[in-house]
Each structure stands twice: as structure tokens, then as C-alpha cells.
Design an enzyme around this catalytic site. Structure first.
Site, short mmCIF file in Angstrom:
data_model
loop_
_atom_site.label_atom_id
_atom_site.label_comp_id
_atom_site.label_asym_id
_atom_site.label_seq_id
_atom_site.Cartn_x
_atom_site.Cartn_y
_atom_site.Cartn_z
N ARG A 149 0.83 -1.22 0.00
CA ARG A 149 0.00 0.00 0.00
C ARG A 149 0.86 1.27 0.00
O ARG A 149 0.42 2.35 -0.39
CB ARG A 149 -0.98 -0.01 1.19
N ASP A 177 -10.45 17.03 -16.26
CA ASP A 177 -10.58 15.64 -16.67
C ASP A 177 -10.24 15.60 -18.16
O ASP A 177 -10.96 16.11 -18.99
CB ASP A 177 -12.01 15.15 -16.40
N LYS A 189 -9.53 4.15 -20.41
CA LYS A 189 -9.90 4.45 -21.79
C LYS A 189 -8.64 4.37 -22.67
O LYS A 189 -8.02 3.34 -22.71
CB LYS A 189 -10.60 5.80 -21.86
N TYR A 243 -18.74 13.65 -17.51
CA TYR A 243 -18.93 12.30 -16.97
C TYR A 243 -19.80 12.34 -15.72
O TYR A 243 -19.43 12.93 -14.71
CB TYR A 243 -17.57 11.66 -16.68
#
Ligand code: PLP
Length: 368
Positions: free
Chosen positions: A49, A170, A195, A101
Site C-alpha cells: 500500500r 478531466d 480508456k 462524466y
């Protein structure tokens, strides 16, 4: 390697430049949650982590493209969430696109508005005139998904800077190869690497990039505490996609422009949008700030049945959501409740040869 070479050349060779004899040229997947760490910690890896060598390599690669410090996440939404959780507190006001989005707005409505954060929406085309007074953070998305409206990033950044607002862009629909929000004044660039960056429709991933350590450090802390880590396997697949990013993006952009050109003027098609078309209302601004116009073309056919039939009979379209993959795909956005006409199609171009995709699209329109 020096800056004289393009980010893609530097990405392809930053590993080969450091290899010692006998080491693998391909990026190894270091699948380990824990690392040998006797005695006091010395800054090397000790727990997954807190850091993984494969994931860090991919952050370095994306960092070369963005020219910024980059933090990788297990999805685009995890990247957006990290920015919001790290930077918003009760009493703050956030401006968000009204037409980008939808899950970004859903997250703010579900998790932040109830905790006393004021959420205001602004149409993408109105962002450069928006009132930023008292706004802590603004999220723009240009071109917006799925409507393909555009805002002038430099103009938005000037207003946001004057008001002391953190401007987040974005950049998923464009990719940093086609549009560089950080160069245009945005403070943070976020992307769904799901994407085009990964590009093969086989993983979810996302990233946040920025050049101001004061903005990036809380995002890294949030990721470590919240545990929003991408797996080394998925990071490897993203790396593999990044190696062909430039080739894929240039073919997908060429396909989208060719499809938009072929559809423009066709009497069966209405509401055609592609920022790369000279006739598109977004084109004057898009031209100034973009080097390529992305893989998405949107348009309407007569009604939902006609649109569904077009998608079903098109031999080179997956009937699927998402975009930026190697296979072209399309869907009727009304099925997700988007504020679009019944016959609205979002078509996402893949990397098929241009002439095949245009021919298949025209014959699917003809009902063949
Ligand atoms: C897909 C997408 C996201 C979300 O990414 P996930 O990886 O699906 O969480 C965010 N912004 C835009 C513009 C997108 O297209």
C-alpha cells in the site's frame, strides 16, 4: 534521457537506459504485498500500500507524458474521488461540469453535498464565464463526454487562478498527447486510464498529475490511507498500452475525423458533433488548444430503433459502453438517462483501418 526527445521516446527507453547486463527489457510484474525490511525502515519498499516497483514505473511513464508528478489509481473515479476527498472540506464550494462524466457529479451529490460542501454545476461552454468567487475547486471536462462541448482551458485557468480556485481538468477524452491542461494553466490533470491510455478495454485505472507538490501530497496521503491502489498486474497492462499510445491515438483520431467527415451533410444524420470538424461549434476553441480531437463522434439517427439497428448491423462496432479501446464501439446514450435525444449515438473509434471503418459505417447507415 534528455528533454530533446518526445515523451513517448523517453517513455519507451527510460527503462532500457538503466538496464544492467542480464536484466529483462520488458517491465517485470512485481507481485508482492510485502518486501524484505529488517531493522529500521530505510525508505526502500516495505508494504504494497506504501509503494510497489511496477506501479511506480508506470507512474514515472505517465509522468513523462504529463511532465508532472503522477499518482496512479485503480479507476478513473478513484482518481476523481482522491482529488475531492483530499481537497474538499465542509463549507467549501465546488464547481463541476453539468454535462461531463455523470459519476463525478453523482459522487459529489452522494458523498459531499450531505457533508456541507456546496456543489454548483456549470455547462462546459459557460465555464470560461463562470463566477469563481469563493470556489475552492473546479472540475472541467473538455471535450465533454458524451456531448463533445469544449471550454477554453487557458481562459478558465486565468479566472480560476484569480479567485484562488484549484482547477482540475478531466482530460480523458483527449489524452495528454492531444491536449495539455497543465501547460494551459490547470492545477491538476486527471484521467480515466481505463480508456485510451490502457487502450485495450481490459483494465480499469486512473491517474492524477500535477506540478505543485502542495496539491499532490494530500492526494498521495489519501491514497495510502484509503487503500485505493492499482494492482501490479493491472499497472503492467497499462504500461503495455502506454507503449503503443501514440500509434493508437493517431489512428483512432484519424478514424473519428474520417467518420465525422463522412457523416456530415448526410440527411439521415442530425446533431453531428466532432470537435475536429471545421463546421463544429467547438472547433475554434478546440483548434487552439488541441493537437488531435479524440476518438468520439456523436450524432443522432431518426429514433432509438433506427439507432439500435445501425449499431446491430455495423460489422465493426461492439455494442458496448466506454471508449479509447482498440475496437470501435457505439451505444445509445439515452439508455443511461443522459439528457440526449432518443436516437443519439456515441460512437467511439478504435484502430481499424480508416477505409474499412468508413465503408462499414456507410453501409450500416444504408441498411445493408
Ligand atoms: C470513464 C470516465 C471516467 C471514469 O473512469 P473509470 O475508470 O470508469 O472509473 C471519468 N471521466 C471520464 C471523462 C470518463 O470517460
Amino acid at each position: 534521457m534528455t528533454d530533446q526527445y518526445s515523451p513517448i521516446s523517453r517513455l519507451l527507453h527510460h527503462r532500457t537506459q538503466r538496464l544492467r547486463k542480464g536484466e529483462p527489457v520488458a517491465l517485470p510484474i512485481i507481485a508482492s504485498s510485502t518486501f524484505q525490511q529488517p531493522g529500521d525502515p530505510d525508505g526502500t519498499h516495505f508494504y504494497g500500500r506504501n509503494g510497489n516497483p511496477t506501479v511506480e514505473e508506470v507512474e514515472t511513464e505517465i509522468g513523462l507524458i504529463e511532465a508532472a508528478d503522477t499518482v496512479l489509481f485503480p479507476s478513473g473515479m478513484a482518481a476523481i474521488a482522491a482529488v475531492f476527498y483530499a481537497h474538499l472540506k465542509p463549507g467549501d464550494c465546488v464547481l463541476v461540469h453539468a454535462d461531463g462524466y455523470y459519476n463525478a457529479r453523482a459522487l459529489l451529490a452522494d458523498q459531499f453535498a450531505p457533508k456541507g460542501i456546496e456543489v454548483r454545476t456549470v455547462a462546459t461552454t459557460a465555464f470560461a464565464q463562470a463566477d469563481f468567487t469563493g470556489v475552492k475547486l473546479a472540475l472541467i471536462e473538455t471535450p465533454s463526454n458524451p456531448g463533445l462541448d469544449v471550454c477554453d482551458i487557458a481562459a478558465v485557468a486565468a479566472r480560476s487562478k484569480a479567485a484562488g480556485t484549484i482547477l482540475v481538468a478531466d482530460n480523458t477524452t483527449a489524452t495528454p498527447l492531444c491536449q495539455r491542461p497543465l501547460d494551459l494553466g490547470a492545477d491538476l490533470s486527471i484521467m480515466a486510464d481505463t480508456k485510451a491510455m490502457a487502450g485495450h478495454s481490459d483494465i480499469l485505472a486512473g491517474h492524477v498529475s500535477g506540478r505543485n507538490a502542495d496539491l499532490i501530497a494530500p492526494i498521495k496521503t489519501w491514497r495510502r490511507l484509503a487503500g485505493a491502489l492499482v494492482s501490479p498486474f493491472d499497472a503492467y497492462l497499462l504500461h503495455r498500452g502506454l507503449e503503443t499510445l501514440e500509434l493508437r491515438v493517431s489512428r483512432a483520431n484519424a478514424n473519428a475525423l474520417a467518420i465525422a467527415t463522412a457523416l456530415s451533410g448526410d440527411p439521415r444524420v442530425t446533431g453531428l458533433r466532432y470537435p475536429g470538424l471545421a463546421s463544429d461549434p467547438a472547433h475554434p476553441v478546440a483548434r487552439r488548444q488541441m493537437k488531435g480531437y479524440g476518438p468520439i463522434v456523436s450524432f443522432c439517427l431518426a429514433d432509438r430503433a433506427t439507432a439500435e439497428a445501425f449499431i446491430a448491423r455495423h460489422p465493426l462496432l461492439a455494442a458496448a459502453t466506454s471508449f479509447g479501446g482498440v475496437h470501435s464501439s457505439a451505444e445509445c446514450r439515452v439508455r443511461w438517462g443522459d439528457a440526449v435525444p432518443e436516437g443519439f449515438i456515441r460512437m467511439a473509434c478504435g484502430i481499424e483501418p480508416v477505409s474499412d471503418l468508413v465503408a462499414a459505417t456507410l453501409s450500416a447507415l444504408d441498411g445493408e
